[in-house]
Design a protein around this motif. Structure first.
Motif, mmCIF file in Angstrom:
data_model
loop_
_atom_site.group_PDB
_atom_site.id
_atom_site.type_symbol
_atom_site.label_atom_id
_atom_site.label_comp_id
_atom_site.label_asym_id
_atom_site.label_seq_id
_atom_site.Cartn_x
_atom_site.Cartn_y
_atom_site.Cartn_z
ATOM 1 N N LEU A 184 0.512 -1.118 0.182
ATOM 2 C CA LEU A 184 0.083 -0.180 -0.089
ATOM 3 C C LEU A 184 0.787 1.324 0.040
ATOM 4 C CD1 LEU A 184 -3.166 -0.941 2.559
ATOM 5 C CD2 LEU A 184 -2.823 -1.177 0.130
ATOM 6 N N GLY A 185 2.193 1.134 -0.009
ATOM 7 C CA GLY A 185 2.871 2.321 0.242
ATOM 8 C C GLY A 185 3.378 2.659 1.535
ATOM 9 N N LEU A 186 3.174 2.162 2.571
ATOM 10 C CA LEU A 186 3.545 2.408 3.919
ATOM 11 C C LEU A 186 5.115 2.316 4.227
ATOM 12 C CD1 LEU A 186 0.385 1.164 6.027
ATOM 13 C CD2 LEU A 186 1.008 3.552 5.488
ATOM 14 N N SER A 187 5.632 2.931 4.926
ATOM 15 C CA SER A 187 7.105 2.796 5.271
ATOM 16 C C SER A 187 7.198 1.281 6.084
ATOM 17 C CB SER A 187 7.477 3.674 6.429
ATOM 18 O OG SER A 187 6.729 3.720 7.627
ATOM 19 N N ALA A 188 8.333 0.758 5.971
ATOM 20 C CA ALA A 188 8.588 -0.575 6.329
ATOM 21 C C ALA A 188 8.369 -0.607 8.028
ATOM 22 C CB ALA A 188 10.079 -0.929 6.270
ATOM 23 N N ALA A 189 8.728 0.421 8.481
ATOM 24 C CA ALA A 189 8.492 0.660 10.119
ATOM 25 C C ALA A 189 6.753 0.450 10.274
ATOM 26 C CB ALA A 189 8.976 1.792 10.688
ATOM 27 N N LEU A 190 6.038 1.106 9.534
ATOM 28 C CA LEU A 190 4.674 1.179 9.914
ATOM 29 C C LEU A 190 3.896 -0.486 9.428
ATOM 30 C CD1 LEU A 190 3.481 4.260 8.748
ATOM 31 C CD2 LEU A 190 3.179 3.649 11.098
ATOM 32 N N THR A 222 -8.343 -4.090 5.541
ATOM 33 C CA THR A 222 -9.805 -4.368 5.259
ATOM 34 C C THR A 222 -9.955 -3.516 3.839
ATOM 35 O OG1 THR A 222 -10.486 -2.404 6.467
ATOM 36 C CG2 THR A 222 -10.283 -4.419 7.636
ATOM 37 N N PRO A 223 -11.240 -3.744 3.498
ATOM 38 C CA PRO A 223 -11.521 -3.120 2.153
ATOM 39 C C PRO A 223 -11.375 -1.482 2.158
ATOM 40 C CG PRO A 223 -13.066 -4.859 2.474
ATOM 41 C CD PRO A 223 -12.262 -4.446 3.842
ATOM 42 N N VAL A 224 -11.731 -0.686 3.338
ATOM 43 C CA VAL A 224 -11.704 0.759 3.590
ATOM 44 C C VAL A 224 -10.108 0.885 3.713
ATOM 45 C CG1 VAL A 224 -11.958 0.636 6.084
ATOM 46 C CG2 VAL A 224 -12.638 2.723 4.672
ATOM 47 N N GLN A 225 -9.455 0.036 4.498
ATOM 48 C CA GLN A 225 -7.842 0.419 4.368
ATOM 49 C C GLN A 225 -7.211 0.427 3.045
ATOM 50 O OE1 GLN A 225 -6.721 -2.287 7.316
ATOM 51 N NE2 GLN A 225 -7.862 -1.221 8.995
ATOM 52 N N GLU A 226 -7.612 -0.623 2.138
ATOM 53 C CA GLU A 226 -7.025 -1.069 1.006
ATOM 54 C C GLU A 226 -7.319 0.170 -0.008
ATOM 55 O OE1 GLU A 226 -7.315 -4.215 -2.648
ATOM 56 O OE2 GLU A 226 -7.966 -4.673 -0.588
ATOM 57 N N ALA A 227 -8.280 0.874 0.235
ATOM 58 C CA ALA A 227 -8.744 1.774 -0.791
ATOM 59 C C ALA A 227 -8.185 3.381 -0.383
ATOM 60 C CB ALA A 227 -10.484 1.985 -0.889
ATOM 61 N N ALA A 228 -8.568 3.508 1.051
ATOM 62 C CA ALA A 228 -8.035 4.942 1.553
ATOM 63 C C ALA A 228 -6.664 5.143 1.733
ATOM 64 C CB ALA A 228 -8.776 5.037 3.019
ATOM 65 N N ILE A 229 -6.053 4.063 2.246
ATOM 66 C CA ILE A 229 -4.386 4.213 2.524
ATOM 67 C C ILE A 229 -3.546 4.897 1.304
ATOM 68 C CG2 ILE A 229 -2.117 3.160 3.314
ATOM 69 C CD1 ILE A 229 -3.671 1.538 5.226
ATOM 70 N N SER A 249 -15.313 -1.093 10.553
ATOM 71 C CA SER A 249 -14.757 -1.424 9.365
ATOM 72 C C SER A 249 -13.231 -1.284 9.054
ATOM 73 C CB SER A 249 -15.437 -0.720 8.181
ATOM 74 O OG SER A 249 -15.313 0.752 8.228
ATOM 75 N N GLY A 250 -12.426 -0.543 10.176
ATOM 76 C CA GLY A 250 -11.274 -0.620 10.141
ATOM 77 C C GLY A 250 -10.997 0.843 9.734
ATOM 78 N N LYS A 251 -11.532 1.989 9.800
ATOM 79 C CA LYS A 251 -11.374 3.310 9.131
ATOM 80 C C LYS A 251 -10.459 3.923 10.159
ATOM 81 C CE LYS A 251 -15.699 5.054 10.712
ATOM 82 N NZ LYS A 251 -15.277 5.745 11.968
ATOM 83 N N THR A 252 -10.508 3.685 11.476
ATOM 84 C CA THR A 252 -9.420 4.497 12.282
ATOM 85 C C THR A 252 -8.002 4.154 11.748
ATOM 86 O OG1 THR A 252 -10.826 4.248 14.219
ATOM 87 C CG2 THR A 252 -8.522 4.765 14.575
ATOM 88 N N ALA A 253 -7.589 2.866 11.434
ATOM 89 C CA ALA A 253 -6.195 2.672 11.069
ATOM 90 C C ALA A 253 -6.155 3.183 9.590
ATOM 91 C CB ALA A 253 -6.086 1.134 11.212
ATOM 92 N N ALA A 254 -7.248 3.157 8.800
ATOM 93 C CA ALA A 254 -7.241 3.621 7.431
ATOM 94 C C ALA A 254 -6.590 5.004 7.251
ATOM 95 C CB ALA A 254 -8.629 3.601 6.935
#
Length: 429
Positions: A6-12, A25-32, A49-54
């Motif tokens: 998804l493009g996040l840093s290796a640490a994250l 989750t679907p919202v994380q896959e689309a939003a991140i 739905s996992g939007k906080t982590a998104a």
């Protein structure tokens, strides 16, 4: 799809894995990816739905690569409708940022409690402020923070913000923010007033809509026990001893809550440990190994930290604090009753959380009969001279009658009220 793609840093990516986020989750896959690219985002997704982590993961990614502002400046502002949600979002932010290179300062602010500790915590500025609108404006009035350098604004549960009457406060806050910023807007519903706010707030947003899927309760025995908040720790000890639970995973809302409950159990002779994101990875591993080996009888965990807990033949799960959503409820109680084994899920339902638990029941399509246990029946707890309510161990709890929703419209004095008070003090008509 994995978080690494998804493009996040290796640490994250590593931290997400440590906290049990195996795949987005679907919202994380689309939003991140959209947030990482700097787009405004309009997300329609249900709670759970996992939007906080998104939004938390890409925000933390940006903070790692940005220069911090000066004193009293805020880099990221997250507005939420209730104190409970402010605490939980702040908890997620702290747990995910705990092991990042370079400190990330997260401050949570809400009404119903003294403003002084929140003002103290804002000295020197903050990377992330999670706040209810009324208390945020109080802090601005006290010159405790500035919003002129906010680079990212998040409105979480925007429909509830408007339903609870925060439209005027939101308008005041938006006027203080810089025009050049990234805005992230999440809502479970999209009525006309929410649409108008989104149109005014967002610039060419990426639109994300996650269909609401029905949830199903796991095939385990569920119990709900009516109890006062102050009696929960004593009731937990009673159940562990009287019902002979060999092991139990207990869920609390905050890191402080996990430490307090574990401490009370330990003091009663029950081998217990807290499990939360402020613990190092090594400490978390030690707790899990001791739990699996039977050296610990109880682990008290937050939702985010517990995502990485997988215990074979776990007999009991306890909701000491109820989860925010039915999705979290299903996720919690699904830790027991696995691989054909029987399981038990017990929820403590305090009088002020009865309606919330009914919503969870409605959502999962199953009614859980309320139990009353002799000696632990709900009843009014007398407040002391200082307004606090003692718990079952004589320790002070939050003052009785505090607003559970954080800032509520009407609590903050209007400009006219302040002018009248100033005139009265000066002796002018």
């Amino acid at each position: 799809m994995s978080f690494a793609h998804l493009g996040l840093s290796a640490a994250l990516v590593r931290i997400a894995s440590d906290h049990g986020f195996e795949s987005p989750t679907p919202v994380q896959e689309a939003a991140i990816p959209a947030i990482l690219e700097g787009h405004d985002v309009l997300g329609l997704a249900q709670t759970g739905s996992g939007k906080t982590a998104a939004f938390a993961l890409p925000i933390l990614h940006h903070l790692l690569h940005e220069r911090r502002g000066g004193s009293r400046h805020v880099r990221v502002l997250v507005l939420v409708p209730t104190r409970e949600l402010a605490m939980q979002v702040g908890e997620v932010m702290r747990e995910l940022s705990h092991e990042l290179p370079g400190p990330i300062k997260v401050v949570t602010a809400f009404g119903g409690v003294s403003i002084n500790p929140q003002m103290m915590s804002l000295r020197g500025g903050a990377d992330i402020v999670v706040a209810t609108p009324g208390r945020l404006l109080d802090l601005v009035d006290h010159n405790a923070l500035r919003l002129s350098d906010v680079g990212a604004l998040v409105l979480d549960e925007a429909d509830r913000l408007l339903d609870m009457g925060f439209a005027e406060e939101l308008a005041d806050i938006l006027e203080m923010l810089p025009a050049q910023r990234q805005s992230l807007f999440f809502s479970a519903t999209f009525p006309d007033d929410v649409q108008e706010l989104a149109n005014a707030l967002l610039k060419e947003p990426v639109f994300i809509e996650i269909p609401d899927e029905p949830e199903h309760a796991p095939d385990i025995t569920q119990r709900s026990i009516k109890v006062d908040a102050a009696k929960r720790a004593q009731l937990l000890r009673h159940l562990i001893k009287q019902e002979g639970w060999s092991r139990a995973l207990v869920f609390a809302a905050t890191k402080y809550g996990t430490e307090l409950v574990a401490h009370k159990l330990h003091r009663a002779g029950i081998k217990a440990a807290a499990f939360h994101g402020d613990l190092s990875q090594g400490a978390r591993r030690e707790v899990l190994e001791a739990f699996k080996a039977g050296e610990l009888q109880v682990v008290v965990a937050t939702d985010v930290a517990a995502r990485g807990i997988h215990i074979a033949d776990l007999p009991v799960v306890v909701n000491f604090d109820l989860p925010r959503s039915s999705a979290d409820y299903v996720h919690r109680i699904g830790r027991t009753g696995r691989a054909g084994a029987s399981g038990l899920a017990v929820s403590f339902v305090t009088p002020d959380m009865e309606n919330h638990f009914r919503l969870i029941e409605k959502r999962q399509g199953q009614r859980v009969a309320r139990e009353l246990i002799e000696g632990f029946e709900p009843g009014d707890q007398p407040a002391g001279a200082d307004g606090t309510v003692p718990d079952d161990d004589g320790e002070a709890q939050a003052p009785k009658g505090l607003d559970p929703n954080g800032g509520i419209k009407g609590r903050r004095k209007s400009k006219k009220d302040k002018l009248r008070e100033a005139a009265a003090k000066a002796g002018t008509p």
